[in-house]
Design an enzyme around this catalytic site. Sequence first.
Site, PDB file in Angstrom:
ATOM      1  N   HIS A 145      93.458  47.260  78.903  1.00  0.00           N
ATOM      2  CA  HIS A 145      93.017  46.927  80.269  1.00  0.00           C
ATOM      3  C   HIS A 145      91.715  47.659  80.576  1.00  0.00           C
ATOM      4  O   HIS A 145      91.375  48.647  79.923  1.00  0.00           O
ATOM      5  CB  HIS A 145      94.062  47.343  81.308  1.00  0.00           C
ATOM      6  CG  HIS A 145      95.180  46.356  81.472  1.00  0.00           C
ATOM      7  ND1 HIS A 145      96.315  46.399  80.706  1.00  0.00           N
ATOM      8  CD2 HIS A 145      95.322  45.293  82.313  1.00  0.00           C
ATOM      9  CE1 HIS A 145      97.122  45.401  81.070  1.00  0.00           C
ATOM     10  NE2 HIS A 145      96.538  44.718  82.040  1.00  0.00           N
ATOM     11  N   LYS A 149      92.023  50.895  85.723  1.00  0.00           N
ATOM     12  CA  LYS A 149      93.470  50.761  85.931  1.00  0.00           C
ATOM     13  C   LYS A 149      94.112  52.137  86.053  1.00  0.00           C
ATOM     14  O   LYS A 149      93.821  53.027  85.250  1.00  0.00           O
ATOM     15  CB  LYS A 149      94.093  49.958  84.778  1.00  0.00           C
ATOM     16  CG  LYS A 149      95.547  49.614  85.005  1.00  0.00           C
ATOM     17  CD  LYS A 149      96.017  48.559  84.032  1.00  0.00           C
ATOM     18  CE  LYS A 149      97.517  48.352  84.113  1.00  0.00           C
ATOM     19  NZ  LYS A 149      97.972  47.910  85.441  1.00  0.00           N
TER      20      LYS A 149
HETATM   21  N1  NAD Z   1     101.190  41.685  89.331  1.00  0.00           N
HETATM   22  C1  NAD Z   1     100.063  41.206  88.802  1.00  0.00           C
HETATM   23  O1  NAD Z   1      99.996  40.054  88.327  1.00  0.00           O
HETATM   24  C2  NAD Z   1      98.838  42.081  88.802  1.00  0.00           C
HETATM   25  C3  NAD Z   1      97.616  41.615  88.333  1.00  0.00           C
HETATM   26  C4  NAD Z   1      96.499  42.438  88.425  1.00  0.00           C
HETATM   27  C5  NAD Z   1      96.624  43.711  88.981  1.00  0.00           C
HETATM   28  N2  NAD Z   1      97.843  44.142  89.405  1.00  0.00           N
HETATM   29  C6  NAD Z   1      98.054  45.447  90.046  1.00  0.00           C
HETATM   30  O2  NAD Z   1      97.640  45.336  91.399  1.00  0.00           O
HETATM   31  C7  NAD Z   1      97.164  46.615  91.872  1.00  0.00           C
HETATM   32  C8  NAD Z   1      95.757  46.449  92.458  1.00  0.00           C
HETATM   33  O3  NAD Z   1      94.884  45.991  91.458  1.00  0.00           O
HETATM   34  P1  NAD Z   1      93.321  45.764  91.763  1.00  0.00           P
HETATM   35  O4  NAD Z   1      92.730  45.423  90.438  1.00  0.00           O
HETATM   36  O5  NAD Z   1      93.134  44.848  92.912  1.00  0.00           O
HETATM   37  O6  NAD Z   1      92.894  47.265  92.190  1.00  0.00           O
HETATM   38  P2  NAD Z   1      91.640  47.717  93.072  1.00  0.00           P
HETATM   39  O7  NAD Z   1      91.507  49.185  92.857  1.00  0.00           O
HETATM   40  O8  NAD Z   1      90.466  46.834  92.796  1.00  0.00           O
HETATM   41  O9  NAD Z   1      92.127  47.435  94.579  1.00  0.00           O
HETATM   42  C9  NAD Z   1      93.169  48.128  95.209  1.00  0.00           C
HETATM   43  C10 NAD Z   1      92.740  48.393  96.660  1.00  0.00           C
HETATM   44  O10 NAD Z   1      93.865  48.865  97.387  1.00  0.00           O
HETATM   45  C11 NAD Z   1      93.408  49.812  98.337  1.00  0.00           C
HETATM   46  N3  NAD Z   1      94.547  50.639  98.758  1.00  0.00           N
HETATM   47  C12 NAD Z   1      95.192  51.618  98.077  1.00  0.00           C
HETATM   48  N4  NAD Z   1      96.226  52.067  98.796  1.00  0.00           N
HETATM   49  C13 NAD Z   1      96.258  51.345  99.939  1.00  0.00           C
HETATM   50  C14 NAD Z   1      97.118  51.317 101.074  1.00  0.00           C
HETATM   51  N5  NAD Z   1      98.196  52.124 101.174  1.00  0.00           N
HETATM   52  N6  NAD Z   1      96.847  50.448 102.084  1.00  0.00           N
HETATM   53  C15 NAD Z   1      95.798  49.611 102.001  1.00  0.00           C
HETATM   54  N7  NAD Z   1      94.938  49.597 100.938  1.00  0.00           N
HETATM   55  C16 NAD Z   1      95.181  50.436  99.926  1.00  0.00           C
HETATM   56  C17 NAD Z   1      92.319  50.580  97.594  1.00  0.00           C
HETATM   57  O11 NAD Z   1      91.434  51.218  98.507  1.00  0.00           O
HETATM   58  C18 NAD Z   1      91.638  49.454  96.787  1.00  0.00           C
HETATM   59  O12 NAD Z   1      90.536  48.892  97.485  1.00  0.00           O
HETATM   60  C19 NAD Z   1      97.265  47.552  90.663  1.00  0.00           C
HETATM   61  O13 NAD Z   1      98.493  48.239  90.700  1.00  0.00           O
HETATM   62  C20 NAD Z   1      97.244  46.586  89.473  1.00  0.00           C
HETATM   63  O14 NAD Z   1      97.860  47.122  88.325  1.00  0.00           O
HETATM   64  C21 NAD Z   1      98.945  43.353  89.330  1.00  0.00           C
END
Ligand code: NAD
Length: 259
Positions: A145, A149
């Site tokens: 990844h 991450k």
């Molecule tokens: N389930 C799936 O299919 C899948 C796919 C991709 C990513 N993910 C997961 O999703 C999550 C986010 O991924 P991303 O790539 O968008 O990350 P990212 O870092 O680009 O975005 C996450 C955002 O959440 C915000 N944040 C953190 N805590 C918060 C809270 N309590 N309230 C509001 N905002 C908050 C951060 O400031 C950040 O802007 C990760 O855990 C990733 O592993 C899951």
Amino acid sequence: MKIALIGYGKMGHMIENIATKRGNEVVATVDYVSPDAKYIVKSSQEGADVIAQVKPDVVIDFTHPDEAFNNIKAFLPLGMPIVVGTTGWTSRLKEVEELVKQNDNALFYAGNFSIGVNMFYRIIENASRLMAQYDEYDSAIWEAHHNQKADSPSGTALDIAKYVMKANPKKTEIVVDAFHTQPKPNQLHVSSTRVGNVPGTHTVFFDSNADSIELTHRARNREGFALGAVRASEWLYKGISSGTLPKGRLYTMDDLLSE
Ligand SMILES: NC(=O)c1ccc[n+]([C@@H]2O[C@H](COP(=O)([O-])OP(=O)(O)OC[C@H]3O[C@@H](n4cnc5c(N)ncnc54)[C@H](O)[C@@H]3O)[C@@H](O)[C@H]2O)c1
């Protein structure tokens, strides 16, 4: 359907785009720092306050592994169904299941919302069952990844490991750290690489002295995850609001895909 998006990062933006194209309305984008989020909050409780104010039909959480549990706990009493894509929190799944029951709400979670990955799980389970008949084949899992991450191994790699172990009773223990002694035959090694901008690659190896089979799922971008999360949200909201899906329980991709 009105959606509140909690976490307006890479996934939040992609989900907004796809949800809107499918005729949904994103009534709130909530984040700790993202400069273009409609609401900047400092805690899960402040996120819950925004949700209470905008009254969405469904809440979608793609935030951070350390935040997901507190968010879930703060959002469940508000009564809207919740879809969680954030990974790295499922060691607390039992607690979440209890909270969902207590609040008589519904929560859909998936470590990976991509249809391709969910089909890959089934392929891996079948492949593992076939290969487990032959003692000379060992198996292992590797994932890569992007370097932003926050958790490793990926939730998807751990899910793949569960399917391998379900179909191969000889593998009973997951090892995610580096080995400092020779691996035991019952240990299933799950290793991770963090590099550049990889959206998500997962490989399962079946390896013998004579040959090797490598099955790989490679995401090209985040679109498949976002589309799956929006589909799951539409399905959950429709089911809960029409009464065809019971409240008080967790839902997963198996529920969605078995329809
Ligand atoms: N389930 C799936 O299919 C899948 C796919 C991709 C990513 N993910 C997961 O999703 C999550 C986010 O991924 P991303 O790539 O968008 O990350 P990212 O870092 O680009 O975005 C996450 C955002 O959440 C915000 N944040 C953190 N805590 C918060 C809270 N309590 N309230 C509001 N905002 C908050 C951060 O400031 C950040 O802007 C990760 O855990 C990733 O592993 C899951």
